[in-house]
Design a protein around this motif. Structure first.
Motif, PDB file in Angstrom:
ATOM      1  N   LEU A  19     -31.998 -42.891  32.274  1.00 41.59           N
ATOM      2  CA  LEU A  19     -32.679 -44.168  32.149  1.00 41.59           C
ATOM      3  C   LEU A  19     -31.851 -45.169  31.353  1.00 41.59           C
ATOM      4  CD1 LEU A  19     -36.043 -42.540  31.086  1.00 41.59           C
ATOM      5  CD2 LEU A  19     -35.751 -43.835  33.206  1.00 41.59           C
ATOM      6  N   PRO A  20     -32.057 -46.454  31.596  1.00 37.65           N
ATOM      7  CA  PRO A  20     -31.470 -47.477  30.735  1.00 37.65           C
ATOM      8  C   PRO A  20     -32.340 -47.690  29.492  1.00 37.65           C
ATOM      9  CG  PRO A  20     -32.506 -48.511  32.643  1.00 37.65           C
ATOM     10  CD  PRO A  20     -32.708 -47.026  32.784  1.00 37.65           C
ATOM     11  N   ASN A  21     -31.967 -48.684  28.706  1.00 38.94           N
ATOM     12  CA  ASN A  21     -32.653 -48.976  27.447  1.00 38.94           C
ATOM     13  C   ASN A  21     -33.908 -49.805  27.729  1.00 38.94           C
ATOM     14  OD1 ASN A  21     -33.062 -49.184  24.659  1.00 38.94           O
ATOM     15  ND2 ASN A  21     -31.741 -50.982  24.458  1.00 38.94           N
ATOM     16  N   ILE A  22     -34.962 -49.117  28.174  1.00 43.64           N
ATOM     17  CA  ILE A  22     -36.188 -49.794  28.596  1.00 43.64           C
ATOM     18  C   ILE A  22     -37.404 -49.116  27.969  1.00 43.64           C
ATOM     19  CG2 ILE A  22     -35.258 -50.671  30.774  1.00 43.64           C
ATOM     20  CD1 ILE A  22     -36.500 -48.292  32.210  1.00 43.64           C
TER      21      ILE A  22
ATOM     22  N   TYR B   7     -24.307 -43.250  33.215  1.00 40.07           N
ATOM     23  CA  TYR B   7     -23.514 -42.028  33.284  1.00 40.07           C
ATOM     24  C   TYR B   7     -23.327 -41.598  34.740  1.00 40.07           C
ATOM     25  CZ  TYR B   7     -22.990 -40.487  28.426  1.00 40.07           C
ATOM     26  OH  TYR B   7     -22.597 -40.362  27.106  1.00 40.07           O
ATOM     27  N   ALA B   8     -22.122 -41.184  35.065  1.00 36.31           N
ATOM     28  CA  ALA B   8     -21.886 -40.601  36.379  1.00 36.31           C
ATOM     29  C   ALA B   8     -22.690 -39.299  36.500  1.00 36.31           C
ATOM     30  CB  ALA B   8     -20.407 -40.319  36.574  1.00 36.31           C
ATOM     31  N   PRO B   9     -23.095 -38.924  37.710  1.00 36.38           N
ATOM     32  CA  PRO B   9     -23.908 -37.713  37.868  1.00 36.38           C
ATOM     33  C   PRO B   9     -23.273 -36.471  37.261  1.00 36.38           C
ATOM     34  CG  PRO B   9     -23.905 -38.976  39.901  1.00 36.38           C
ATOM     35  CD  PRO B   9     -22.926 -39.648  38.990  1.00 36.38           C
TER      36      PRO B   9
ATOM     37  N   VAL C  83     -34.579 -43.987  37.042  1.00 35.07           N
ATOM     38  CA  VAL C  83     -34.800 -45.300  37.657  1.00 35.07           C
ATOM     39  C   VAL C  83     -34.175 -45.307  39.047  1.00 35.07           C
ATOM     40  CG1 VAL C  83     -34.966 -46.703  35.558  1.00 35.07           C
ATOM     41  CG2 VAL C  83     -32.716 -46.122  36.468  1.00 35.07           C
ATOM     42  N   ASP C  84     -34.638 -46.251  39.882  1.00 35.68           N
ATOM     43  CA  ASP C  84     -34.011 -46.409  41.189  1.00 35.68           C
ATOM     44  C   ASP C  84     -32.681 -47.146  41.074  1.00 35.68           C
ATOM     45  OD1 ASP C  84     -35.137 -48.819  40.473  1.00 35.68           O
ATOM     46  OD2 ASP C  84     -35.881 -49.314  42.470  1.00 35.68           O
ATOM     47  N   GLY C  85     -32.525 -47.886  39.977  1.00 34.79           N
ATOM     48  CA  GLY C  85     -31.298 -48.624  39.725  1.00 34.79           C
ATOM     49  C   GLY C  85     -31.462 -49.472  38.480  1.00 34.79           C
ATOM     50  N   TYR C  86     -30.429 -50.226  38.151  1.00 36.81           N
ATOM     51  CA  TYR C  86     -30.486 -51.080  36.966  1.00 36.81           C
ATOM     52  C   TYR C  86     -29.526 -52.245  37.169  1.00 36.81           C
ATOM     53  CZ  TYR C  86     -26.080 -48.794  35.656  1.00 36.81           C
ATOM     54  OH  TYR C  86     -24.783 -48.329  35.652  1.00 36.81           O
ATOM     55  N   ARG C  87     -29.610 -53.219  36.297  1.00 36.13           N
ATOM     56  CA  ARG C  87     -28.710 -54.373  36.340  1.00 36.13           C
ATOM     57  C   ARG C  87     -27.826 -54.381  35.103  1.00 36.13           C
ATOM     58  NH1 ARG C  87     -33.374 -56.141  38.827  1.00 36.13           N
ATOM     59  NH2 ARG C  87     -33.055 -57.152  40.862  1.00 36.13           N
ATOM     60  N   PHE C  88     -26.554 -54.662  35.325  1.00 36.31           N
ATOM     61  CA  PHE C  88     -25.614 -54.731  34.202  1.00 36.31           C
ATOM     62  C   PHE C  88     -24.539 -55.750  34.542  1.00 36.31           C
ATOM     63  CE2 PHE C  88     -22.117 -53.461  31.455  1.00 36.31           C
ATOM     64  CZ  PHE C  88     -22.765 -53.159  30.260  1.00 36.31           C
TER      65      PHE C  88
ATOM     66  N   ASP D 164     -28.358 -42.554  44.999  1.00 32.12           N
ATOM     67  CA  ASP D 164     -27.452 -41.435  45.305  1.00 32.12           C
ATOM     68  C   ASP D 164     -27.206 -40.584  44.066  1.00 32.12           C
ATOM     69  OD1 ASP D 164     -27.273 -42.214  47.919  1.00 32.12           O
ATOM     70  OD2 ASP D 164     -25.322 -43.204  47.716  1.00 32.12           O
ATOM     71  N   ALA D 165     -27.067 -41.242  42.916  1.00 36.24           N
ATOM     72  CA  ALA D 165     -26.854 -40.506  41.672  1.00 36.24           C
ATOM     73  C   ALA D 165     -28.064 -39.646  41.338  1.00 36.24           C
ATOM     74  CB  ALA D 165     -26.554 -41.479  40.527  1.00 36.24           C
ATOM     75  N   VAL D 166     -29.257 -40.196  41.563  1.00 32.21           N
ATOM     76  CA  VAL D 166     -30.477 -39.434  41.294  1.00 32.21           C
ATOM     77  C   VAL D 166     -30.569 -38.243  42.248  1.00 32.21           C
ATOM     78  CG1 VAL D 166     -33.000 -39.504  41.298  1.00 32.21           C
ATOM     79  CG2 VAL D 166     -31.687 -41.429  40.368  1.00 32.21           C
ATOM     80  N   ALA D 167     -30.201 -38.454  43.499  1.00 28.94           N
ATOM     81  CA  ALA D 167     -30.225 -37.350  44.468  1.00 28.94           C
ATOM     82  C   ALA D 167     -29.258 -36.253  44.039  1.00 28.94           C
ATOM     83  CB  ALA D 167     -29.865 -37.867  45.854  1.00 28.94           C
TER      84      ALA D 167
END
Length: 646
Positions: A142-145, A169-171, A189-194, A203-206
């Motif tokens: 997760l990000p800082n949320i 972090y990479a998987p 998360v499904d994704g984040y913004r940076f 894909d990373a979550v999978a």
């Protein structure tokens, strides 16, 4: 100016604590150093006073504070039961903000104390229905949320064990840490913004789902992307109402697992207990940081770093944790200062690197923004040079102290830092922290003052790890901290304790520069050269070579348009000579495209040293633990070229 000051100079919780000690314990202290010495000499008296005065919510009373003082193996508050999440039940002001998430675009998500407790309670209920019981592991990607904070408290309330890494972090790096725990639930998360870019993490979550094999995966939608049919939606697992009912666990029951940098081999899983972290957080947040219900603490950090764990502990004392989700320098170096102003931040946590970036960016926060709410800047991550503190004094505000702290993931707190009643000297940490038996030892194990020595802690702290994950015999734990001085914690930093009781941090002792028997701190060189406008960052190592020689090269990252010519090389050497000493002047200077760091921002001094000594890259560093692993190629080539020349 003395570094000890009368405790009643300021209206602070620390000052009231001293008044309370005088009334209830018959103890009289006239300055901070006297109080600190007592807190170390009488550990049982100090920590029982912290518990009572600050109202740390233990479930049961205690008859003994420290059953034995052996390190490792000290036994604190035997028989006491508690739960870290109990503190959420005692906070008042239901409509005040507990956790605020601020995104790069300025959008804000606020959880009041009431809503925060509701989400923690409903998620705990859902986790329980998913089969999570005491001792199980729940992990976050997760990000800082705010949802990350909710997930942690819900896990803790069940007596389950939390661990997390940032979504950046990479998987494979996330797997190296989280797979050790065999988690039952993954929350992601499904994704984040940076830095203005949306990053799809599906894909990373999978990949993580395959490597971790959790029984359940919960997805927090940040980008609105479709997710797997078998995934649970965050909204569904936090819907409705429920009562928050944390289960009682023993004082030392595992709360979370934090991870070492993992620069060599598998990252160590550092396990901390509920009770010890409760005590450390209440002490740090109330006595050292002087937080109140109207305090708002901002830190641009990541769930990969211990500062996140401290930040999300802020609601325990009724204050507001402000979580910044994004790049601290996007769209410019004024972004966080803009946030400090807009959200009336009282305590701004940052790093020397960010302060330097602000200076380089030409931002003058005190002139551009209303910083009237700001009471303190807290800096950590690396030693804070005096020049950065002086810059902040001139360009942020003379009335705002910039307090440097030094501690670690290992103890979830600081060994040395600030206190409301202790003045700040640029380039120094104001004082040793309460309850920390901090000393500087020479090579013979003797305490020294006014000279460089090893940072050691000679008596136990409640927040020291209860274990390393998977280290059944305790051998790895003992070897990490207690192999140099049996029974004494050696942290691995070079420090100087001054005659006025402040602390100067010189850098990691395992990366110490040692020329002709004289120990030198790398931080002294960084403070000198990184102040030059041409230098963005620097790294220095001292390598003992196979021919018996000693080689001390300096590597610099130059700003755009700058070349390392003879004139600049001469100026670098001259600056180091003047601001550090002739002994600090490097043998060679190289311009490099970048300096590699751990994922938490620490320079890879020791791995680079070993590469330059000829070690094979796969024996000294795990690429997934490095922010930019491609940068290692330069140092490997340099080692090979030097070997060929020799």
């Amino acid at each position: 100016m003395s570094a000890t000051a009368p405790l009643r100079l300021h209206d602070s919780t620390l000052g009231r604590f001293v008044d309370w000690l005088a009334r209830t314990r018959g103890l009289d202290f006239t300055d901070y150093e006297q109080l600190r010495r007592w807190s170390v000499a009488d550990l049982s008296g100090f920590w029982s006073a912290v518990k009572e005065f600050l109202g740390v919510p233990f479930r049961t009373g205690h008859t003994e504070v420290l059953a034995n003082e052996k390190m490792p193996g000290a036994e604190w508050f035997p028989g006491v039961e508690t739960n870290f999440a109990d503190g959420l039940l005692s906070t008042s002001g239901a409509t005040r903000a507990a956790v605020v998430t601020i995104s790069e675009d300025g959008s804000t998500e606020t959880l009041t104390h009431h809503e925060f407790r509701r989400q923690v309670a409903t998620l705990a209920r859902s986790l329980r229905r998913l089969g999570v019981i005491r001792g199980d592991r729940v992990v976050g990607y997760l990000p800082n949320i705010g949802q990350a904070a909710v997930a942690f408290y819900a896990t803790a309330s069940l007596g389950a064990i939390w661990a997390s890494v940032g979504a950046d972090y990479a998987p494979e790096a996330a797997t190296a840490r989280l797979a050790q725990l065999s988690p039952k639930v993954l929350i992601s998360v499904d994704g984040y913004r940076f830095a203005g870019t949306a990053r799809d993490q599906r894909d990373a979550v999978a990949s993580l789902r395959t490597s971790l094999a959790p029984e359940h995966t919960v997805i927090v939608s940040r980008l609105g992307l479709p997710v797997g049919d078998d995934d649970l939606d965050w909204g569904d697992v936090t819907v409705g109402d429920a009562n928050l009912e944390p289960v009682a666990v023993p004082f030392g029951h595992p709360l979370w697992v934090l991870f070492s940098s993992g620069t060599t081999g598998l990252p160590k899983g550092i396990v901390h207990g509920h009770g010890g972290i409760q005590l450390e957080m209440y002490k740090t947040l109330r006595l050292h940081w002087d937080l109140y219900p109207d305090s708002r603490v901002l830190w641009a950090t990541s769930p990969s770093w211990v500062l996140w764990n401290i930040l999300v502990s802020v609601p325990l004392v009724g204050a507001t944790a402000v979580l910044y989700d994004g790049s601290p320098t996007f769209p410019d170096t004024a972004a966080l200062w803009r946030t400090v102003s807009a959200h009336q931040i009282t305590h701004f946590g940052t790093s020397p690197g960010f302060l330097a970036a602000t200076e380089r960016g030409g931002t003058e926060p005190g002139r551009r923004f209303d910083l009237s709410s700001l009471r303190q800047i807290i800096s950590t991550g690396s030693p804070l040079p005096a020049s950065a503190a002086l810059w902040a004094e001139d360009h942020v505000g003379k009335h705002i102290p910039v307090v440097s702290i030094s501690g670690g993931t290992d103890v979830v707190g600081a060994f040395a830092g600030g206190a409301p009643t202790v003045p700040v000297r640029p380039g120094e940490l104001p004082a040793g922290c309460l309850g920390v038996a901090l000393e500087s030892w020479d090579e013979r194990g003797r305490p020294i003052t006014g000279d460089v020595g090893e940072l050691v802690v000679t008596r136990p702290m409640p927040s020291m790890p209860v274990a390393f994950w998977g280290d059944e015999s305790g051998e790895r734990y003992r070897d990490t901290y207690f192999s140099t001085y049996p029974g004494v914690w050696r942290h691995g930093d070079w420090i100087t304790i001054t005659d006025w009781h402040s602390v100067v941090v010189h850098g990691r002792s395992d990366a110490t520069l040692n020329r002709n028997g004289v120990r030198l701190g790398s931080a002294d060189i960084y403070h000198a050269v990184e102040d030059l406008p041409e230098v963005a960052e620097a790294l220095v190592v001292g390598a003992e070579m196979s021919d018996g020689g000693y080689w001390m090269p300096l590597f610099v990252v130059l700003r755009d348009g700058t070349e390392l010519d003879d004139e600049l090389g001469h100026r670098l050497r001259d600056t180091i000579r003047r601001r550090a000493s002739p002994r600090h002047v490097p043998d060679d200077i190289y311009a490099v495209p970048g300096i590699p760091h751990t994922k938490t921002g620490k320079k890879l001094e020791v791995p680079i040293k070993r590469l330059l000594q000829g070690a094979a890259p796969d024996t000294v560093i795990t690429p997934s633990a490095v922010d930019r692993p491609e940068l290692l190629q330069f140092f490997t080539r340099l080692a090979n070229d030097r070997g060929s020349s020799a």
